[in-house]
Design a protein around this motif. Sequence first.
Motif, PDB file in Angstrom:
ATOM      1  N   VAL A 218       1.047  31.463  -9.419  1.00  9.19           N
ATOM      2  CA  VAL A 218       0.299  32.670 -10.149  1.00  9.19           C
ATOM      3  C   VAL A 218      -0.946  32.201 -10.879  1.00  9.19           C
ATOM      4  O   VAL A 218      -0.993  31.200 -11.323  1.00  9.19           O
ATOM      5  CB  VAL A 218       1.331  33.466 -10.917  1.00  9.19           C
ATOM      6  CG1 VAL A 218       2.358  34.003 -10.248  1.00  9.19           C
ATOM      7  CG2 VAL A 218       1.701  32.697 -11.984  1.00  9.19           C
ATOM      8  N   GLY A 219      -1.839  33.105 -11.040  1.00 13.61           N
ATOM      9  CA  GLY A 219      -2.827  32.858 -11.752  1.00 13.61           C
ATOM     10  C   GLY A 219      -4.133  32.123 -10.999  1.00 13.61           C
ATOM     11  O   GLY A 219      -4.092  32.000  -9.795  1.00 13.61           O
ATOM     12  N   PRO A 220      -4.958  31.640 -11.678  1.00  6.07           N
ATOM     13  CA  PRO A 220      -5.404  31.924 -12.974  1.00  6.07           C
ATOM     14  C   PRO A 220      -5.944  33.328 -13.255  1.00  6.07           C
ATOM     15  O   PRO A 220      -6.133  33.929 -12.506  1.00  6.07           O
ATOM     16  CB  PRO A 220      -6.581  31.052 -13.314  1.00  6.07           C
ATOM     17  CG  PRO A 220      -7.422  30.797 -12.021  1.00  6.07           C
ATOM     18  CD  PRO A 220      -6.219  30.937 -11.088  1.00  6.07           C
ATOM     19  N   PHE A 221      -5.824  33.840 -14.518  1.00  2.00           N
ATOM     20  CA  PHE A 221      -5.934  35.148 -14.909  1.00  2.00           C
ATOM     21  C   PHE A 221      -7.417  35.362 -15.714  1.00  2.00           C
ATOM     22  O   PHE A 221      -7.459  35.939 -16.800  1.00  2.00           O
ATOM     23  CB  PHE A 221      -4.891  35.610 -15.821  1.00  2.00           C
ATOM     24  CG  PHE A 221      -3.514  35.501 -15.106  1.00  2.00           C
ATOM     25  CD1 PHE A 221      -3.129  36.543 -14.210  1.00  2.00           C
ATOM     26  CD2 PHE A 221      -2.759  34.438 -15.424  1.00  2.00           C
ATOM     27  CE1 PHE A 221      -2.090  36.338 -13.428  1.00  2.00           C
ATOM     28  CE2 PHE A 221      -1.500  34.323 -14.633  1.00  2.00           C
ATOM     29  CZ  PHE A 221      -1.119  35.150 -13.868  1.00  2.00           C
ATOM     30  N   GLY A 222      -8.632  34.528 -15.387  1.00  2.00           N
ATOM     31  CA  GLY A 222      -9.600  34.591 -16.072  1.00  2.00           C
ATOM     32  C   GLY A 222     -10.405  35.973 -15.880  1.00  2.00           C
ATOM     33  O   GLY A 222     -10.894  36.287 -16.828  1.00  2.00           O
ATOM     34  N   SER A 223     -10.639  36.595 -14.645  1.00  2.00           N
ATOM     35  CA  SER A 223     -11.161  37.923 -14.572  1.00  2.00           C
ATOM     36  C   SER A 223     -10.287  38.906 -15.380  1.00  2.00           C
ATOM     37  O   SER A 223     -11.039  39.820 -15.774  1.00  2.00           O
ATOM     38  CB  SER A 223     -11.015  38.109 -13.005  1.00  2.00           C
ATOM     39  OG  SER A 223      -9.594  38.147 -12.673  1.00  2.00           O
ATOM     40  N   ALA A 588      -5.573  31.851 -22.936  1.00  2.00           N
ATOM     41  CA  ALA A 588      -5.276  32.841 -23.771  1.00  2.00           C
ATOM     42  C   ALA A 588      -4.273  33.937 -22.899  1.00  2.00           C
ATOM     43  O   ALA A 588      -3.309  34.488 -23.634  1.00  2.00           O
ATOM     44  CB  ALA A 588      -6.394  33.689 -24.363  1.00  2.00           C
ATOM     45  N   SER A 589      -4.611  34.125 -21.759  1.00  2.00           N
ATOM     46  CA  SER A 589      -3.781  35.204 -21.068  1.00  2.00           C
ATOM     47  C   SER A 589      -2.429  34.381 -20.872  1.00  2.00           C
ATOM     48  O   SER A 589      -1.301  35.299 -20.683  1.00  2.00           O
ATOM     49  CB  SER A 589      -4.513  35.562 -19.693  1.00  2.00           C
ATOM     50  OG  SER A 589      -4.594  34.090 -18.982  1.00  2.00           O
ATOM     51  N   LEU A 590      -2.158  33.081 -20.505  1.00  4.31           N
ATOM     52  CA  LEU A 590      -0.963  32.457 -20.416  1.00  4.31           C
ATOM     53  C   LEU A 590      -0.066  32.538 -21.676  1.00  4.31           C
ATOM     54  O   LEU A 590       0.973  33.069 -21.690  1.00  4.31           O
ATOM     55  CB  LEU A 590      -1.103  31.087 -20.067  1.00  4.31           C
ATOM     56  CG  LEU A 590      -1.633  30.858 -18.569  1.00  4.31           C
ATOM     57  CD1 LEU A 590      -1.982  29.603 -18.284  1.00  4.31           C
ATOM     58  CD2 LEU A 590      -0.942  31.647 -17.636  1.00  4.31           C
TER      59      LEU A 590
END
Length: 703
Positions: A218-223, A588-590
């Motif tokens: 999963v991820g990354p969740f930068g967007s 930060a999202s993690l």
Amino acid sequence: MEESSNNRGEFQASLAKLSSLRSGGSFKSTLSGRTTPRSNSPSFRRLNTSRTPRKEGRGLGGSVLFRSNRVLLWLLLITLWAYLGFFVQSRWAHSDKKEEFSGFGTGPRNIGVDADPSLRRDLIASEDSLSVNNETIRNKGGIGRTINVALAKKENDDDGDVPSPKGKASSKKKKKSKRSSRGKARGKKKPTVEVKNNDIEEQEPEIPQTNSTYGLLVGPFGSTEDRILEWSPQKRSGTCNRKGDFARLVWSRRFILIFHELSMTGAPLSMLELATELLSCGATVSAIALSKKGGLMSELSRRRIKVLEDKADLSFKTAMKADLVIAGSAVCASWIEKYIERFPAGASQVAWWVMENRREYFDRSKGVLHRVKMLVFLSESQSKQWQKWCEEENIKLRSQPEIVPLSVNDELAFVAGISSTLNTPSFSTDKMIEKRHLLRESVRKEMGLTDNDMLVISLSSINPGKGQLLLLESASSVIEQGLLQDEKKMKKLSNIKENLSTMTRKRRIRKLLPLLKDGKVASNSLSRRKQLLANNKETMQQSLKVLIGSVGSKSNKGDYVKSLLSFLEQHPNTSKSVLWTPATTQVASLYSAADVYAINSQGLGETFGRVTIEAMAFGLPVLGTDAGGTKEIVEHNITGLLHPIGRSAGNDVLAQNLLYLLKNQLARKQMGIEGRKKVERMYLKQHMYKKFVDVIVRCMRSK
């Protein structure tokens, strides 16, 4: 006769004029064609009147005024010249490309000259130009890799080619062919090389994108992070506290920072934050990367930190001109040794920030430990261990080591809702806490998690020293134990149903008949049963999920990664509860999506644990080993739970701690609150740079 008399008259007139000049006259009347006025003429009398003085007088007064203020004018010119020189020097020092300096950076900036050549080089295709956007390349046993690059066909007649010796005719033909080809291509949009997601480290083929055996990547969740936080990446460089002692100390000084590599791990990230802070406080910073493997080159370029291409002669000469050289790892020993051999006096400029705590790193660096100006450690336990090794090897240090713990950077503190220099009225701490909750819901939804899932994350390079395999073994015992208990409950219920005889059922029905006559009692008993069933259902649905980070990091050990995959292949029930995520700087999202953080470092334990304090800043309880810097950060039963190192002693205790937090949500919340308070007291940016002031003062006091 008449001619002689005329000549005599002219001669006498000229003599009269000369005599008038000797008596204080002026050439002006002669040159203007006018005769000198007589003493009794009206014009002669006007000289003594109170009328406005002549132009000569006014010009003479201006020159006198200039001469009297000449010193002031010179001082003004010197001041302006000094200001211009300082401005030019600062622009030159902080500019990314010296060739663009003549324009003072008015044009668009490209990636720095020291960036990865692969990001600046045209990609050549043998056939027509091909555009590839967001395509996933999947190999057998390889990780799905997202590439956002436009492949552009390069023309054969490059400007740098050697001209043909046939003369002007051949060159004209070439020009015509160029014009014709350009004319044909006119109207077609030229593909350009675009590299996106620079916060992601280049991935190695380790974990498949989707595989039922190994789990889910999963991820990354930068967007997602950028969209919810509404905060552009350009603001992620931090701001300097100009009123602090650190800013006043480093202003206009020159620093050299030595990176042992550019991976997204603790030491390089800490050096990146230090370079950013020095640069924002007005210092001139240059970086030397001993190994450019990893994904931080684009981040260094974005933050306008100049990376020297050479790590030998040029780096040595640049370091000699610096006020202080800060080496950020024990691996920098080879560079320090060569630098001191080249410039022996340069040893007094080196502050060595050692971030490792294993004997192999000490043996690697013991030859130059006594020569540098100062050693800096991350924790008290690390300092004691290295000094003990020095005593065993009869190494006498030049000065007493300093201890400078790491800190939570401004960006993460800002997202976590802790007051930082990035807060504004529109981005207050309360507002950021609300956004963090929204970020948590969104990321967990993308991961496929529910509110009843407890997510345990571990974001470190995957190697034996970090103990991810032992973490999976402990988690597997919890998962298998939960499944076994569920199976026992189901079997017990089915056996009870089968063993009930018809006579027993009739007796129970007879007992329930009086209750059914009273409507209230019947309704209350039914509602209680429904509530009990709902509670049991929720308890059954609560499950443990484990997320392992830094997939594809250059610091990972391939054989160790294979051992993790082999373990999951042998435990299919555990593999369903395991998630993986790539190495990235946007974490930060993690942290927002997680419930617990696990740091299972083995051996002498973690040197300090930057990720430990970052997780505590986000209100996460920490499960860590009772060794090294983790023992200094995590307070047992207050901010987290500790367990022994090793498989035999540690796995069972870690499994019990996982099970305890899985069943006690209030305990998780309370530990997270206490951990966040400790970070606010001890591990924010201002705390670290306050201790760095002592290091810089001691190093510069006497060289």
